[in-house]
Enzyme design. Structure first.
Site: not given
Ligand code: HMG
Ligand code: MG
Length: 311
Positions: A17-18, A209, A211, A242, A251
């Protein structure tokens, strides 16, 4: 602080994933499936396999449903996936994930960039996710991004970490990840972040967690061990970063943490040699050298021994 280090730790392998969410090289689902299966064969108790997030935001994770269908589910392994909202939860439920990961931040700026909403709005979105997960007997893990520094805001206060940890604890999170998203943390700062979290939950509900952008992750892991932290995240070959934290690298490499733990006599149940193989294999597919110093050192040692046998 504990006077002795934990005798056993649990490793959550987050490479699929990450590690792959920020990858520029296109990775086929076949490779992702093989990566997951080879990693669980190495003995990880928990594998973070994918994300049910918007494919427009993170296209690399778009095939997570297919991935979850195709991987060979090893009994006893917790398969976890990221779920930012109910749409994500529905995907996770359908995919029969064992654990969902809600992910928030200790800074407003990072929350906006990563999930397009404020911290308060994110918690409101996570509430039904946590509730539904409990109803379906799925575990809930909650990640606190930028607990040791934010790429947009800079310093993050201990009070901000404590605040989001408290909100996650109130949602009933089984485990709370303290994440150094941009790898700027150092050992004392790491301990201070955990101390903030410890005002809310016991050490057994906290995981680390880290990095490794600044090369501090192993030192920070040791600092966390000193506090009694016994759940760590790592990514094979140190893959990752990220998409919403520019310049942040992967990481801490799983191989590097395993070597640390082995040297300290701490059990993990994970086979280092197998992970080294996987790390070298996936790095070859990505067309670059592994970021794991231990992985590269052990692979070179093996190649040397094989050359001597052949000579
Ligand atoms: P948004 O644009 O504000 O969401 O995004 P929305 O509710 O307005 O929806 C917009 C569109 O996205 C719609 O589709 C929804 O259906 C779709 P459209 O009508 O335009 O075709 N949608 C989805 N599709 C699939 N799965 C879903 C989903 N939700 C909405 N769950 C949202 C808000 C949270 C969805 C967006 O910002 C997003 O997906 N962000 C992902 C960010 C991400 O994955 N970041 C990396 C992971 S976190 C990380 O790495 C940190 C971590 O490792 C810890 C660390 O190191 O810090 C965990
Ligand atoms: Mg991370």
């Amino acid at each position: 602080m504990s006077t002795s280090l934990p005798r056993r730790v649990a490793l959550i392998e987050v490479g699929p994933r990450d590690g792959l969410q920020n990858e520029k090289t296109p990775i086929t689902t076949d490779v992702r499936v093989e990566l997951c299966d080879r990693l669980t064969a190495a003995g990880f108790p928990n594998l973070e396999a994918g994300s049910f997030v918007s494919p427009k935001w993170v296209p690399q994770m778009a095939d997570s449903a297919e991935l979850m269908r195709r991987i060979v589910r090893k009994p006893g392994v917790t398969y976890s996936v990221l779920t930012p909202n109910m749409k994500g939860f529905e995907g996770a439920l359908e995919a029969k994930a064992d654990e969902v990961v809600i992910f928030g931040a200790a800074s407003e700026a990072f929350s906006q960039r990563n999930i397009n909403c404020s911290i308060a709005e994110s918690v409101a979105r996570f509430e039904p996710v946590a509730k539904a997960a409990k109803e379906h007997r799925m575990r809930v893990r909650a990640s606190v991004s930028v607990a040791l520094g934010c790429p947009y805001q800079g310093e993050v206060t201990p009070a901000a970490v404590e605040d989001i940890v408290r909100r996650f604890a109130d949602l009933g999170a089984d485990m709370i990840d303290i994440a150094d998203t941009i790898g700027t943390g150092t050992p004392r700062a790491t301990q201070a972040a955990f101390e903030s979290a410890l005002r809310v939950v016991p050490i057994g509900r906290l995981s680390a967690h880290f990095h490794d952008t600044y090369g501090m992750a192993v030192a920070n892991a040791y600092a966390a061990l000193e506090m009694g932290v016994s759940t760590f995240h790592a990514s094979v070959a140190g893959m990752g970063g990220c998409p919403y934290a520019k310049g942040a690298t992967g990481n801490v490499a799983t191989e590097d943490l395993l070597y640390l733990f082995r040297g300290l006599g701490i059990e993990t149940g994970v086979d280092l040699d197998t992970v080294v193989d996987v790390g070298q294999w996936i790095s070859g597919i990505l067309g670059r050298k592994s970021s794991s110093r231990v992985g590269n050192a052990l692979a070179a040692k093996r190649a040397d021994a094989a050359a001597k046998v052949a000579a």
